[in-house]
Design a protein around this motif. Structure first.
Motif, mmCIF file in Angstrom:
data_model
loop_
_atom_site.group_PDB
_atom_site.id
_atom_site.type_symbol
_atom_site.label_atom_id
_atom_site.label_comp_id
_atom_site.label_asym_id
_atom_site.label_seq_id
_atom_site.Cartn_x
_atom_site.Cartn_y
_atom_site.Cartn_z
ATOM 1 N N ALA A 214 0.710 -1.132 0.327
ATOM 2 C CA ALA A 214 -0.422 -0.125 -0.660
ATOM 3 C C ALA A 214 0.701 1.470 -0.546
ATOM 4 N N HIS A 215 1.296 2.224 -1.188
ATOM 5 C CA HIS A 215 1.013 3.713 -0.610
ATOM 6 C C HIS A 215 0.154 4.544 -1.232
ATOM 7 N N ILE A 216 1.095 5.338 0.112
ATOM 8 C CA ILE A 216 0.314 6.258 0.853
ATOM 9 C C ILE A 216 -0.220 7.502 -0.610
ATOM 10 N N ASN A 217 0.590 7.921 -1.289
ATOM 11 C CA ASN A 217 0.562 8.437 -2.850
ATOM 12 C C ASN A 217 -0.527 7.505 -3.425
ATOM 13 N N VAL A 218 -1.769 6.958 -3.744
ATOM 14 C CA VAL A 218 -2.762 6.129 -4.105
ATOM 15 C C VAL A 218 -3.518 5.771 -3.771
ATOM 16 N N ASN A 219 -4.677 6.016 -3.762
ATOM 17 C CA ASN A 219 -6.070 5.950 -3.448
ATOM 18 C C ASN A 219 -6.622 4.781 -2.908
ATOM 19 N N VAL A 220 -7.825 5.016 -2.591
ATOM 20 C CA VAL A 220 -8.936 3.000 -2.158
ATOM 21 C C VAL A 220 -8.762 2.634 -3.697
ATOM 22 N N TYR A 221 -9.027 3.188 -4.625
ATOM 23 C CA TYR A 221 -9.210 2.912 -5.982
ATOM 24 C C TYR A 221 -7.666 2.292 -6.467
ATOM 25 N N GLY A 222 -7.105 2.730 -6.443
ATOM 26 C CA GLY A 222 -5.643 2.243 -6.809
ATOM 27 C C GLY A 222 -5.248 3.143 -8.059
ATOM 28 N N THR A 223 -5.346 4.482 -8.104
ATOM 29 C CA THR A 223 -5.233 5.637 -8.862
ATOM 30 C C THR A 223 -3.887 6.314 -8.325
ATOM 31 N N GLN A 224 -4.135 7.607 -8.488
ATOM 32 C CA GLN A 224 -3.692 8.981 -7.978
ATOM 33 C C GLN A 224 -3.772 9.225 -7.111
ATOM 34 N N LEU A 225 -3.296 9.590 -5.458
ATOM 35 C CA LEU A 225 -3.545 9.972 -4.966
ATOM 36 C C LEU A 225 -4.437 11.932 -5.359
ATOM 37 N N GLU A 226 -5.925 12.089 -5.154
ATOM 38 C CA GLU A 226 -5.663 13.772 -5.537
ATOM 39 C C GLU A 226 -5.884 14.764 -4.360
ATOM 40 N N GLU A 227 -5.643 15.863 -3.961
ATOM 41 C CA GLU A 227 -5.257 16.634 -3.482
ATOM 42 C C GLU A 227 -7.305 16.698 -2.703
ATOM 43 N N CYS A 228 -6.549 16.808 -1.330
ATOM 44 C CA CYS A 228 -8.320 16.888 -0.833
ATOM 45 C C CYS A 228 -8.566 18.731 -0.301
ATOM 46 N N ARG A 229 -6.735 19.757 -0.734
ATOM 47 C CA ARG A 229 -7.754 20.914 -1.005
ATOM 48 C C ARG A 229 -8.170 21.473 -1.689
ATOM 49 N N VAL A 230 -8.631 22.327 -1.234
ATOM 50 C CA VAL A 230 -9.805 23.036 -3.256
ATOM 51 C C VAL A 230 -9.294 24.401 -2.956
ATOM 52 N N GLY A 231 -8.671 24.843 -4.047
ATOM 53 C CA GLY A 231 -7.844 26.604 -4.010
ATOM 54 C C GLY A 231 -6.672 26.330 -2.481
ATOM 55 N N LYS A 232 -6.986 28.144 -2.309
ATOM 56 C CA LYS A 232 -5.781 28.117 -1.388
ATOM 57 C C LYS A 232 -5.922 27.740 0.068
ATOM 58 N N ASP A 233 -7.295 27.291 0.552
ATOM 59 C CA ASP A 233 -7.578 26.697 1.924
ATOM 60 C C ASP A 233 -6.537 26.362 2.360
ATOM 61 N N VAL A 234 -6.214 26.647 3.557
ATOM 62 C CA VAL A 234 -5.022 26.785 3.911
ATOM 63 C C VAL A 234 -4.834 25.787 5.249
ATOM 64 N N ALA A 235 -6.594 25.155 5.500
ATOM 65 C CA ALA A 235 -6.946 25.610 7.222
ATOM 66 C C ALA A 235 -8.143 23.558 7.473
ATOM 67 N N GLY A 236 -7.130 22.980 6.486
ATOM 68 C CA GLY A 236 -8.181 21.916 5.899
ATOM 69 C C GLY A 236 -7.187 20.113 6.697
ATOM 70 N N SER A 237 -6.104 20.631 7.560
ATOM 71 C CA SER A 237 -5.377 19.325 7.709
ATOM 72 C C SER A 237 -4.495 18.282 7.294
ATOM 73 N N TRP A 238 -4.565 19.080 6.150
ATOM 74 C CA TRP A 238 -3.688 18.414 5.156
ATOM 75 C C TRP A 238 -2.185 18.274 4.964
ATOM 76 N N GLN A 239 -1.724 17.915 4.246
ATOM 77 C CA GLN A 239 -0.230 17.771 4.242
ATOM 78 C C GLN A 239 0.609 19.163 3.189
ATOM 79 N N ASP A 240 1.526 19.740 3.630
ATOM 80 C CA ASP A 240 1.742 20.729 2.230
ATOM 81 C C ASP A 240 0.913 20.567 1.311
ATOM 82 N N ASP A 241 1.354 19.041 0.568
ATOM 83 C CA ASP A 241 1.078 19.047 -1.020
ATOM 84 C C ASP A 241 -0.402 18.811 -1.055
#
Length: 397
Positions: A214-241
């Motif tokens: 299992a890879h942290i950059n692969v999503n639950v479907y097996g494709t590239q993990l997408e960002e959760c962040r929308v726009g310039k929002d900095v308060a969503g508890s996501w990582q720098d990417d």
């Protein structure tokens, strides 16, 4: 004989009489790590000439020189001889069980790469990601306890008290080639060790490169993990990417599409989610699991909450995080309810057969793992099992 050590706490009274040095050291370590004892021992309590204030300070010292580390003032010849014996023991003598475990791994000729490490250290995640990228096969153990005796043994064995992960590779391709300590996980970072160098080391050790991890950059479907962040929002508890890819701490790996305003209060936190209501947010695995477990207490919120599954890493379906699914800051959660609700909602989001089958494959791998026995033949998962049975997957990702 080893003079009695007495720690007078509410329910603790430990005496060591006539025991071997290894047992004495283990007991001293247990005393050192017993915070309740440190906190509750009366100030006047004497422990082998050591008052409780000294006990609280001295027993927390990691020094193996017991007399110096504890300020111990036992005057008998037997005591002095025992203390000297503890000081002179080698690593295998001080941690015999841990030494046997490592030897067991190393004597298995099919093992070519070993990884041991404390899960809260980023060094473990770095090594796991590199091995996953290269599909390298490896075995070993990872632990949550920062005071793990296995870690203490390995630190002693390699004379490296600063490392919290330990990687070993076979020195050549022969069946019983000797093992070489290759350093900690940081040494395998992509800025330190190139892919070519890693491949060369793996080839030299005759390690297989056909294992899918299992890879942290692969999503639950097996494709590239997408960002959760929308726009310039900095308060969503996501990582720098912008991804929900935290591997330690709270493990913020569940991306929520529109966070309910009551999410934090209903999971025994402060009211922070009120300011995030209706927005994307990375929440902790345990918090999601508890929110769904207690769905009857907030029926509308539980009904409408929707994960953004293309932004959820496949690592949520690994045994490593089962503890997070079961518990959130001391509040028990149902791993069955948490996982079922996640998988069902992720299936609802996708019509692509390949993606649905990728999700099925990843969940079933966790369900059938030895560590997840409660997921096997569980009545609470009957609805999910029926839905997955209808997914006719002709091939795997």
């Amino acid at each position: 004989m080893f003079r009695s050590l007495l720690c007078k706490c509410c329910f603790l009274s430990l005496q060591l009489l006539g025991i071997g040095s290894e047992e004495a050291l283990s007991a001293l370590t247990a005393l050192r790590e017993d915070d309740e004892c440190h906190q509750r021992a009366p100030e006047g309590t004497e422990v082998c000439g050591l008052n409780a204030l000294q006990l609280r300070q001295g027993l927390k010292d990691d020094s193996l020189d017991v007399r110096t580390g504890l300020g111990l003032h036992c005057q008998s010849a037997q005591d002095s001889e025992l203390i000297a014996g503890i000081r002179d023991q080698n690593c295998d003598q001080r941690w015999p069980n841990e030494a046997r475990l490592i030897r067991k791994y190393m004597r298995n000729s099919s093992n070519r790469i070993l990884l041991f490490g404390w899960m809260q250290c980023p060094c473990v995640g770095i090594a796991q990601s590199r091995f996953a990228d290269a599909n390298l096969c490896y075995v070993g153990r990872q632990w949550e306890n920062p005071r793990s005796t296995l870690m203490k043994y390995l630190q002693c064995r390699e004379n490296d008290p600063q490392s919290h992960s330990f990687i070993y590779l076979r020195s050549d391709s022969s069946e019983n080639a000797i093992w070489s300590f290759a350093g900690n996980g940081f040494a395998f970072g992509d800025k330190i060790m190139s892919s070519a160098s890693l491949s060369n080391k793996a080839a030299k050790a005759d390690a297989s490169m056909e294992c899918h991890h299992a890879h942290i950059n692969v999503n639950v479907y097996g494709t590239q993990l997408e960002e959760c962040r929308v726009g310039k929002d900095v308060a969503g508890s996501w990582q720098d990417d912008g991804t929900c890819s935290e591997q330690i701490g709270g493990v913020h790996q569940i991306c929520i599409e529109k966070l309910p305003s009551d999410f934090s209060k209903q999971t025994h936190q402060s009211a922070w989610s009120e300011t995030r209501a209706g927005k994307r947010h990375c929440v902790c695995i345990g918090a999601w699991s508890l929110y769904m477990t207690d769905a009857s207490k907030h029926a509308d919120g539980a009904k409408n909450i929707m994960p953004h599954c293309r932004a959820i890493p496949e690592t949520v379906f690994t045994p490593r995080y089962l503890r997070n699914w079961r518990d959130w800051n001391g509040y028990p959660a149902s791993v069955l309810r948490g996982l079922q609700d996640l998988v069902m909602r992720c299936l609802e989001q996708e019509d692509d057969v390949k993606l649905r089958c990728g999700l099925k494959e990843r969940f079933l791998k966790l369900q059938h793992s030895p560590e997840a026995k409660e997921l096997q033949h569980a009545d609470q998962l009957s609805a999910l099992d029926s839905v997955l049975a209808e997914e006719h997957c002709l091939s795997h990702n």
